[in-house]
Design a protein around this motif. Structure first.
Motif, PDB file in Angstrom:
ATOM      1  N   MET A   1       0.850  -1.188   0.000  1.00 28.33           N
ATOM      2  CA  MET A   1       0.000   0.000   0.000  1.00 28.33           C
ATOM      3  C   MET A   1       0.885   1.238   0.000  1.00 28.33           C
ATOM      4  SD  MET A   1      -3.361   0.792   0.478  1.00 28.33           S
ATOM      5  CE  MET A   1      -3.708  -0.906   0.847  1.00 28.33           C
ATOM      6  N   ARG A  14      -6.593  -2.442  -0.794  1.00 33.38           N
ATOM      7  CA  ARG A  14      -7.068  -2.386   0.599  1.00 33.38           C
ATOM      8  C   ARG A  14      -8.133  -3.455   0.847  1.00 33.38           C
ATOM      9  NH1 ARG A  14      -6.372   3.296   0.273  1.00 33.38           N
ATOM     10  NH2 ARG A  14      -8.473   3.566  -0.519  1.00 33.38           N
ATOM     11  N   LEU A  17      -6.324  -6.584   1.411  1.00 40.27           N
ATOM     12  CA  LEU A  17      -5.704  -6.604   2.752  1.00 40.27           C
ATOM     13  C   LEU A  17      -6.746  -6.928   3.821  1.00 40.27           C
ATOM     14  CD1 LEU A  17      -3.310  -3.486   2.884  1.00 40.27           C
ATOM     15  CD2 LEU A  17      -2.669  -5.879   3.096  1.00 40.27           C
ATOM     16  N   LEU A  18      -7.915  -6.303   3.689  1.00 40.52           N
ATOM     17  CA  LEU A  18      -8.982  -6.560   4.664  1.00 40.52           C
ATOM     18  C   LEU A  18      -9.447  -8.010   4.587  1.00 40.52           C
ATOM     19  CD1 LEU A  18     -10.969  -3.257   4.043  1.00 40.52           C
ATOM     20  CD2 LEU A  18      -9.988  -3.904   6.229  1.00 40.52           C
ATOM     21  N   ARG A  20      -7.702 -10.512   3.486  1.00 36.70           N
ATOM     22  CA  ARG A  20      -6.611 -11.349   4.017  1.00 36.70           C
ATOM     23  C   ARG A  20      -6.681 -11.403   5.548  1.00 36.70           C
ATOM     24  NH1 ARG A  20      -0.855  -8.791   4.817  1.00 36.70           N
ATOM     25  NH2 ARG A  20      -2.167  -7.833   6.377  1.00 36.70           N
ATOM     26  N   ASN A  21      -6.915 -10.240   6.173  1.00 38.06           N
ATOM     27  CA  ASN A  21      -7.016 -10.219   7.639  1.00 38.06           C
ATOM     28  C   ASN A  21      -8.189 -11.059   8.128  1.00 38.06           C
ATOM     29  OD1 ASN A  21      -4.813  -8.590   7.693  1.00 38.06           O
ATOM     30  ND2 ASN A  21      -5.866  -6.743   8.380  1.00 38.06           N
ATOM     31  N   TYR A  24      -7.176 -14.658   7.975  1.00 35.27           N
ATOM     32  CA  TYR A  24      -6.330 -15.015   9.128  1.00 35.27           C
ATOM     33  C   TYR A  24      -7.202 -15.248  10.372  1.00 35.27           C
ATOM     34  CZ  TYR A  24      -1.894 -13.667   6.877  1.00 35.27           C
ATOM     35  OH  TYR A  24      -0.798 -13.595   6.073  1.00 35.27           O
ATOM     36  N   ASP A  25      -8.193 -14.369  10.550  1.00 35.26           N
ATOM     37  CA  ASP A  25      -9.055 -14.485  11.732  1.00 35.26           C
ATOM     38  C   ASP A  25      -9.899 -15.762  11.690  1.00 35.26           C
ATOM     39  OD1 ASP A  25      -8.169 -12.131  12.808  1.00 35.26           O
ATOM     40  OD2 ASP A  25      -9.776 -10.906  11.965  1.00 35.26           O
ATOM     41  N   GLU A  97     -14.988  -0.204   1.144  1.00 34.38           N
ATOM     42  CA  GLU A  97     -13.938  -1.233   1.071  1.00 34.38           C
ATOM     43  C   GLU A  97     -14.130  -2.284   2.166  1.00 34.38           C
ATOM     44  OE1 GLU A  97     -10.570   1.813  -0.757  1.00 34.38           O
ATOM     45  OE2 GLU A  97     -10.706   1.474   1.384  1.00 34.38           O
TER      46      GLU A  97
ATOM     47  N   ARG B  96      -0.492  -7.191  10.010  1.00 33.24           N
ATOM     48  CA  ARG B  96      -1.875  -7.071   9.559  1.00 33.24           C
ATOM     49  C   ARG B  96      -2.330  -5.627   9.387  1.00 33.24           C
ATOM     50  NH1 ARG B  96      -5.873 -11.392  12.313  1.00 33.24           N
ATOM     51  NH2 ARG B  96      -4.479 -13.174  12.321  1.00 33.24           N
ATOM     52  N   TYR B  97      -1.899  -4.767  10.310  1.00 34.82           N
ATOM     53  CA  TYR B  97      -2.519  -3.439  10.335  1.00 34.82           C
ATOM     54  C   TYR B  97      -1.618  -2.285   9.888  1.00 34.82           C
ATOM     55  CZ  TYR B  97      -6.170  -6.007  12.627  1.00 34.82           C
ATOM     56  OH  TYR B  97      -7.151  -6.929  12.885  1.00 34.82           O
ATOM     57  N   ALA B  99       0.096  -2.060   7.331  1.00 37.86           N
ATOM     58  CA  ALA B  99       0.010  -1.898   5.875  1.00 37.86           C
ATOM     59  C   ALA B  99      -1.036  -0.863   5.469  1.00 37.86           C
ATOM     60  CB  ALA B  99      -0.329  -3.240   5.235  1.00 37.86           C
ATOM     61  N   PHE B 100      -1.993  -0.586   6.361  1.00 38.01           N
ATOM     62  CA  PHE B 100      -3.020   0.402   6.026  1.00 38.01           C
ATOM     63  C   PHE B 100      -2.514   1.835   6.187  1.00 38.01           C
ATOM     64  CE2 PHE B 100      -5.427  -3.402   6.957  1.00 38.01           C
ATOM     65  CZ  PHE B 100      -6.394  -3.386   5.962  1.00 38.01           C
ATOM     66  N   PRO B 102       0.586   3.915   5.027  1.00 38.98           N
ATOM     67  CA  PRO B 102       1.829   3.929   4.231  1.00 38.98           C
ATOM     68  C   PRO B 102       2.959   4.699   4.900  1.00 38.98           C
ATOM     69  CG  PRO B 102      -0.061   4.510   2.879  1.00 38.98           C
ATOM     70  CD  PRO B 102      -0.548   4.458   4.280  1.00 38.98           C
TER      71      PRO B 102
END
Lengths: 267, 296
Positions: A1, A14, A17-18, A20-21, A24-25, A97, B96-97, B99-100, B102
């Motif tokens: 990002m 994004r 990424l969300l 992906r998280n 994982y959860d 998103e 995890r976080y 990356a949001f 930059p």
């Protein structure tokens, strides 16, 4: 990002990424579920020489995937309610998103991953079954018209459960399931009343509609031009079930996510 | 910079802020003070975008945080009083976080993480309350966000941790960054906070810099307050602790912020007059107590 992506209104990066998280959860829960199913089937092989849910078209796998997907969908926005609400809202991604990521996760990623895991498990169970001297039944797979139809039904209901998760702070699964049942009962009642009215008015199982000089007339008749009452109502119910309800659920769920504020905590 | 204009917000029918105006410039650590329930946390959440005003405008570096654009959210970091974290180890959480954001500075985070003595092998959810606050602070400082909003950062911290927090906060401030600290523990951060913003009854009651305070006010312990230019005074076993209007720095000990805050709540008119350099009428302690109305 990177910083350029940050200024865009919608970023697929994004969303990924969300998603992906979320994966994982959800992975530990999926793993535990898979282990339980595997354990029960291995026990069944030990006792009866055959797995209790292993065949090419066994509906149990699809059923388990659907139930698990609906449970996960009903928990999708749990984080935005309660104490973690501010963190959830303030994570740097737009509400669209965040909503889209839940769709990707529970309408695409989860069904695919769960189906692949179920196929893998079915394959292993078939091998164990054969090794144990059992019949070695076929391997379950989701590539069939029935499975596709199940997926379509799942997608419609999962969208409603996502909306339920955005709307309800607690017990979202039960509340959404309750509302869905109530909605189905209401639809059934409307269909039943509609059928009764048409039968009573026309004395026939078919009807035709004519419009003349500003008045709408329903006529009975079983001729080739007449519409079947049951078929008409079924089409209407399908339109409501497959188009209106999902459209409403998507819009309602998104608005709940977009308008959510961190008001649950102490001021 | 942060700008709120005619901002109105409330819970249900009860208004919390009415036509509140506030302007926070970069390069300072702003202290946000107020009584319990005055709306300090709500004000921070409005600035962050977690709450939306009913009327008026809120801008953070030219963007409305309530629209929740990703860029606006990444430019703000809100650290709640009791931060919640998932059962993840610090490195996994960052994976995890971070990356949001930059602008997140991993090197800076690692430095702060080591300085604050946090455990890299333990899930953050298993950290103590103070450790979670320290972790959240390290993540906020390293986030690269230009607006840091800290809600009661010293609550629950032991004495060495408070000193660490002061060091980290002092270093976190920068010419392009706005830091806002809401606190009841004024003495813990007295030397860092400048200016001080007092909110009371839905509005900004005072915004005052430390230079204005030390120019116009002083603190003294007195056996009697008769004939003295008292802004506000508190009686104790042996006399009075008084906030005095002074003609310039050095005339009395520098005022402590707790006394200034109490004056802002109990005797706002006298405090305003003293800050303007106006003559003060005779101090009547019972009138100040009545004005406070037992709210403090």
């Amino acid at each position: 990002m990177n910083r350029d992506t940050l200024s865009s209104r919608f970023s697929a990066g994004r969303v990924m990424l969300l998603a992906r998280n979320r994966a994982y959860d959800d992975a530990p829960g999926l793993g535990i579920g898979l282990a339980i199913v595997a354990g029960l089937n291995l026990l069944s092989i030990l006792i009866a020489d055959r797995a209790f849910m292993n065949s090419e078209g066994d509906p149990s796998y699809a059923g388990l995937i659907i139930i698990s997907g609906l449970i996960l969908s009903s928990q999708a926005f749990k984080g935005m309610h309660g104490r973690t609400g501010a963190d959830w809202i303030l994570l740097p991604a737009t509400p669209l998103e965040k909503y889209a990521a839940a769709f990707v996760s529970y309408l695409v990623v989860f069904p695919l991953v769960a189906a692949a895991a179920a196929m893998g498990l079915s394959f292993v169970l078939a091998l164990v079954e054969r090794a144990a001297g059992g019949p070695g039944t076929g391997i379950w797979h989701p590539i069939s018209l029935a499975a596709l139809r199940s997926y379509g039904e799942y997608a419609v209901v999962a969208v409603a459960f996502l909306a339920g998760s955005a709307a309800f702070r607690k017990r979202a699964f039960l509340k959404t399931a309750g509302l869905s049942v109530a909605f189905v009962l209401l639809c059934s009642l409307v269909v039943y009343l509609g059928l009764s009215l048409v039968h009573e008015a026309t004395g026939s199982r078919g009807f035709s509609v004519s419009y003349d000089s500003g008045s709408l007339t329903v006529l009975g008749g079983d001729g080739p031009g007449a519409l079947s009452v049951e078929r008409t109502l079924r089409v209407l119910v399908d339109v409501v079930r497959l188009a209106l309800v999902p459209a409403f659920s998507i819009a309602f769920g998104y608005l709940r996510v977009a308008e959510k504020e961190a008001r649950d905590e102490v001021q | 910079m942060v700008r709120m204009e005619s901002m109105t917000f409330g819970y249900g029918k009860r208004p919390l802020f009415e036509d509140l105006d506030l302007r926070l410039e970069p390069g300072a650590i702003h202290g946000l003070l107020g009584l319990n329930g005055a709306g300090k946390t709500s004000l921070l959440k409005i600035a962050a975008g977690a709450l939306r005003p009913e009327r008026g405008s809120v801008e953070v570096y030219g963007r409305a945080p309530g629209k929740r654009e990703a860029a606006a959210l990444a430019d703000v970091c809100f650290v709640p009083e009791d931060p919640c974290f998932p059962a993840l180890k610090p490195a996994a959480w960052l994976g995890r976080y971070a990356a949001f954001r930059p602008a997140f500075d991993r090197g800076r985070f690692d430095e702060l993480f080591a300085e604050l003595g946090l455990d890299a092998d333990k899930p953050i959810s298993k950290f103590s309350y103070g450790q979670r606050k320290k972790f959240a602070l390290a993540a906020a400082v390293a986030s690269g966000s230009r607006l840091l909003l800290l809600d009661e950062p010293t609550n629950g911290l032991d004495i060495p941790s408070k000193a660490q927090l002061r060091r980290v906060l002092a270093a976190a401030s920068g010419p392009d960054r706005v830091v806002v600290v809401s606190t009841h523990q004024i003495r813990d951060l007295e030397l860092l906070l400048d200016p001080i913003i007092v909110i009371d009854r839905g509005r900004v009651a005072f915004t005052v810099t430390m230079a204005e305070l030390s120019d116009r006010l002083g603190a003294a312990r007195l056996p009697s307050i008769e004939g003295r230019p008292v802004v506000y005074a508190e009686r104790d076993a042996v006399g009075w602790t008084a906030l005095l209007a002074t003609a310039g720095p050095g005339e009395a000990a520098p005022p402590d912020l707790e006394l200034v805050f109490n004056a802002a709540i109990a005797a706002p008119d006298r405090l305003a007059a003293a800050l303007r350099g106006d003559a003060l009428p005779e101090y009547r302690p019972e009138a100040a107590a009545l004005a406070a109305g037992g709210r403090a």
